[in-house]
Design an enzyme around this catalytic site. Structure first.
Site, PDB file in Angstrom:
ATOM      1  CE  LYS A   1      15.400 -40.630  -4.178  1.00 58.54           C
ATOM      2  NZ  LYS A   1      16.641 -39.934  -4.526  1.00 58.54           N
TER       3      LYS A   1
ATOM      4  CD  GLU B   1       3.123 -36.353 -14.436  1.00 58.57           C
ATOM      5  OE1 GLU B   1       3.362 -36.575 -15.639  1.00 58.57           O
ATOM      6  OE2 GLU B   1       2.099 -35.790 -14.036  1.00 58.57           O
TER       7      GLU B   1
ATOM      8  CB  CYS C   1       9.633 -35.459 -19.361  1.00 59.68           C
ATOM      9  SG  CYS C   1       8.826 -34.074 -18.566  1.00 59.68           S
TER      10      CYS C   1
ATOM     11  CD  GLU D   1      12.865 -39.613 -21.811  1.00 58.77           C
ATOM     12  OE1 GLU D   1      13.122 -40.536 -21.014  1.00 58.77           O
ATOM     13  OE2 GLU D   1      12.127 -38.662 -21.522  1.00 58.77           O
TER      14      GLU D   1
HETATM   15  P1  NAD Z   1      15.271 -41.940 -12.622  1.00 58.05           P
HETATM   16  O1  NAD Z   1      14.063 -42.756 -12.862  1.00 58.05           O
HETATM   17  O2  NAD Z   1      16.582 -42.584 -12.726  1.00 58.05           O
HETATM   18  O3  NAD Z   1      15.228 -41.311 -11.135  1.00 58.05           O
HETATM   19  C1  NAD Z   1      14.178 -40.477 -10.711  1.00 58.05           C
HETATM   20  C2  NAD Z   1      14.138 -40.491  -9.183  1.00 58.05           C
HETATM   21  O4  NAD Z   1      13.808 -41.806  -8.733  1.00 58.05           O
HETATM   22  C3  NAD Z   1      15.460 -40.138  -8.502  1.00 58.05           C
HETATM   23  O5  NAD Z   1      15.201 -39.391  -7.327  1.00 58.05           O
HETATM   24  C4  NAD Z   1      16.016 -41.509  -8.131  1.00 58.05           C
HETATM   25  O6  NAD Z   1      16.881 -41.470  -7.021  1.00 58.05           O
HETATM   26  C5  NAD Z   1      14.750 -42.258  -7.787  1.00 58.05           C
HETATM   27  N1  NAD Z   1      14.846 -43.713  -7.909  1.00 58.05           N
HETATM   28  C6  NAD Z   1      15.675 -44.414  -8.721  1.00 58.05           C
HETATM   29  N2  NAD Z   1      15.491 -45.744  -8.515  1.00 58.05           N
HETATM   30  C7  NAD Z   1      14.521 -45.871  -7.575  1.00 58.05           C
HETATM   31  C8  NAD Z   1      13.884 -46.979  -6.948  1.00 58.05           C
HETATM   32  N3  NAD Z   1      14.230 -48.232  -7.239  1.00 58.05           N
HETATM   33  N4  NAD Z   1      12.925 -46.746  -6.024  1.00 58.05           N
HETATM   34  C9  NAD Z   1      12.567 -45.474  -5.726  1.00 58.05           C
HETATM   35  N5  NAD Z   1      13.142 -44.388  -6.267  1.00 58.05           N
HETATM   36  C10 NAD Z   1      14.100 -44.575  -7.196  1.00 58.05           C
HETATM   37  O7  NAD Z   1      15.124 -40.683 -13.585  1.00 58.05           O
HETATM   38  P2  NAD Z   1      16.171 -39.505 -13.848  1.00 58.05           P
HETATM   39  O8  NAD Z   1      17.279 -40.052 -14.688  1.00 58.05           O
HETATM   40  O9  NAD Z   1      16.497 -38.799 -12.575  1.00 58.05           O
HETATM   41  O10 NAD Z   1      15.266 -38.484 -14.717  1.00 58.05           O
HETATM   42  C11 NAD Z   1      15.106 -38.563 -16.074  1.00 58.05           C
HETATM   43  C12 NAD Z   1      13.798 -39.226 -16.438  1.00 58.05           C
HETATM   44  O11 NAD Z   1      12.708 -38.543 -15.831  1.00 58.05           O
HETATM   45  C13 NAD Z   1      13.512 -39.148 -17.930  1.00 58.05           C
HETATM   46  O12 NAD Z   1      13.006 -40.384 -18.364  1.00 58.05           O
HETATM   47  C14 NAD Z   1      12.425 -38.086 -18.038  1.00 58.05           C
HETATM   48  O13 NAD Z   1      11.599 -38.180 -19.166  1.00 58.05           O
HETATM   49  C15 NAD Z   1      11.669 -38.323 -16.776  1.00 58.05           C
HETATM   50  N6  NAD Z   1      10.881 -37.125 -16.433  1.00 58.05           N
HETATM   51  C16 NAD Z   1       9.510 -37.156 -16.563  1.00 58.05           C
HETATM   52  C17 NAD Z   1       8.751 -36.012 -16.285  1.00 58.05           C
HETATM   53  C18 NAD Z   1       7.251 -35.982 -16.407  1.00 58.05           C
HETATM   54  O14 NAD Z   1       6.633 -35.087 -15.849  1.00 58.05           O
HETATM   55  N7  NAD Z   1       6.625 -36.923 -17.115  1.00 58.05           N
HETATM   56  C19 NAD Z   1       9.409 -34.856 -15.878  1.00 58.05           C
HETATM   57  C20 NAD Z   1      10.802 -34.861 -15.768  1.00 58.05           C
HETATM   58  C21 NAD Z   1      11.521 -36.008 -16.039  1.00 58.05           C
END
Ligand code: NAD
Length: 454
Positions: free
Chosen positions: A155, A230, A264, A356
């Site tokens: 997804k 992650e 991240c 962040e």
């Molecule tokens: P997000 O948490 O808003 O969304 C990530 C994914 O989760 C999307 O596909 C979203 O549709 C889905 N999602 C959202 N709510 C959900 C729910 N209730 N149930 C299941 N899935 C759900 O994050 P974002 O804004 O897309 O990305 C940015 C964040 O990701 C930052 O905090 C960044 O640090 C983190 N990130 C971490 C890593 C790592 O490897 N540690 C890598 C990249 C990004």
């Protein structure tokens, strides 16, 4: 018919595609298909599974330029970064293709018989990814899962689904059955949560914000479902006075402004030893002002726009509260542009130090000695990444061992190498991706004892 979501190019604000926003019924159909796909895929001879994954990797390499161009349009990543990202997907698939034939159990000496362990695929895996690195992050989940014999439902984030959709087509062209590797587009609340709560999905790999990660772990707990998380980061770039200040300053912008800071691993806290402050900061200022923020389609572009207007407002809301020391430049007009920005923050409790920002903003602080540097680096809820600059390798290792984060570099600004494990301490996550052991996270271990004394 599922409702449609318009996909926007963040460099131009133009609509570039329309993608279905699936609902619960369509997600259930995908899960049913994945269950059938699993039956086929898990039983394939390892050599055949490896051959199909290698063919998939080869397709991704072949289509590198097409995938890279698509990512430039959908995510605003620079073309050079996008080519690297597409290449990383090919590398990761090929690397885990190599692990399929080495996935094996053990024979353990026990009294009274023979004891054998088997590595078996955990089942259907849901891979939920964020918008900041749509290609590589997806592959870090799906490639070892497929190698372990699992079927996968990927997804992508709502706003950046295009490369994931194309990568799935390439998998199918390479001979991987559609039921084994599917992409479902739609919202996290609907599609994502269905994957997390449906008992037929046995494992979730989630990359995204800490807030959503915590929510997912709670939902998964009701089903005792395995999760790899992650999550966010607030990493430190620690510069000691004995470092090669030219190199440390020249690379420091790329350790935080890469992908417009939407990373991240971004070292968004810059900790400089007091005695080196003036020497380092004058070099750093020149480097920041030299970062080329321009049309991401240009080979010379080093930084593109932010992902959306809303995100730009969030980034600005942090900077509004801070003292800006200096900043680079960026285009004006269409596109969600934001300049590389360096702020000074004296109060360690301030939100620009604790939260962040996920934009091209770095907060500078100073430290006296090694002990204080470690304490300041650890003064965070997060623990994902970080860098240490010093010419004393003993100190480099001591400080690396002292900082509670998952992926540290000494005299380097990069964090991710697919050969090595990657993941976070504290609120940066649970579990590790990449490296030689990543397939283990997608396997159950079965133990069989054969009584040889009857
Ligand atoms: P997000 O948490 O808003 O969304 C990530 C994914 O989760 C999307 O596909 C979203 O549709 C889905 N999602 C959202 N709510 C959900 C729910 N209730 N149930 C299941 N899935 C759900 O994050 P974002 O804004 O897309 O990305 C940015 C964040 O990701 C930052 O905090 C960044 O640090 C983190 N990130 C971490 C890593 C790592 O490897 N540690 C890598 C990249 C990004």
């Amino acid at each position: 018919m599922a409702p449609i979501r318009e996909i926007i190019n963040p460099s131009t604000e133009e609509v570039i595609a329309e993608v279905p926003s699936l609902g619960i019924a369509e997600t259930d159909v995908a899960i049913g298909k994945a269950v059938r796909g699993l039956e086929h895929w898990r039983k394939l001879a390892p050599a055949e599974r490896a051959r199909l994954l290698r063919a998939f990797g080869a397709k991704v390499y072949e289509h590198n330029e097409e995938l890279a161009q698509l990512e430039v349009k959908n995510s605003g990543h620079t073309i050079s970064n996008s080519r690297w990202e597409a290449n990383n997907v090919g590398d990761v698939i090929t690397y885990y293709a190599g692990s399929v034939e080495r996935l094996m159990g053990r024979q353990i000496p026990v009294p009274g018989g023979v004891d054998i362990t088997f590595k078996e695929p955990i089942g259907v895996v849901g891979v939920i990814v964020p918008w900041n690195f749509p290609m590589p992050i997806a592959s870090w989940g799906f490639a070892p899962a497929l190698a372990a014999g699992c079927s996968v439902i990927l997804k992508p984030a709502e706003i950046t689904p295009l490369t994931a959709m194309r990568i799935a087509e390439l998998a199918h062209e390479a001979g991987i059955p559609e039921e084994v590797f599917q992409v479902v587009t739609g919202s996290g609340r609907v599609v994502g949560e269905r994957l997390v709560t449906d008992p037929r999905v046995r494992k979730i790999v989630f990359t995204g914000s800490t807030e959503v990660g915590i929510h997912i772990q709670k939902l998964a707990a009701d089903h005792l479902k395995a999760v790899t998380l992650e999550l966010g980061g607030k990493s430190a770039n620690v510069v000691f006075a004995d470092a090669d200040l030219d190199k440390a300053a020249a690379t420091a912008p790329y350790s935080v402004f890469d992908n417009a800071g939407q990373d991240c691993c971004a070292r968004s806290r810059l900790l400089v030893q007091e005695s080196a402050y003036d020497g380092f900061m004058s070099r750093f200022e020149a480097a920041v002002k030299g970062v080329k923020v321009e049309d991401p389609r240009l080979d010379s572009s080093e930084m593109g726009p932010l992902i959306s207007a809303g995100h730009r407002e969030t980034v600005q809301s942090f900077v509004d509260e801070d003292l800006v020391l200096f900043r680079g430049s960026c285009p004006t007009g269409s596109g969600y542009w934001y300049p590389p920005t360096v702020i000074e923050v004296k109060d360690p409790a301030h939100r620009s130090i604790r939260e962040e920002i996920f934009g091209p903003v770095v907060a500078v602080q100073t430290f006296r000695d090694e002990e204080e540097a470690i304490a300041m680096a650890n003064d965070s809820d997060y623990g994902l990444s970080g860098s240490i600059w010093t010419s004393n390798l003993g100190r480099g290792l001591r400080v690396a061992r002292g900082i509670e984060t998952g992926a540290l570099s000494v005299n380097s600004h990069s964090s991710v190498r697919y050969w090595t494990p990657f993941g976070g301490y504290k609120k940066s996550g649970i579990g590790r991706e990449l490296g030689p052991d990543a397939t283990d996270a997608f396997c159950e271990t079965k133990n069989v004892f054969i009584n040889t004394e009857i």
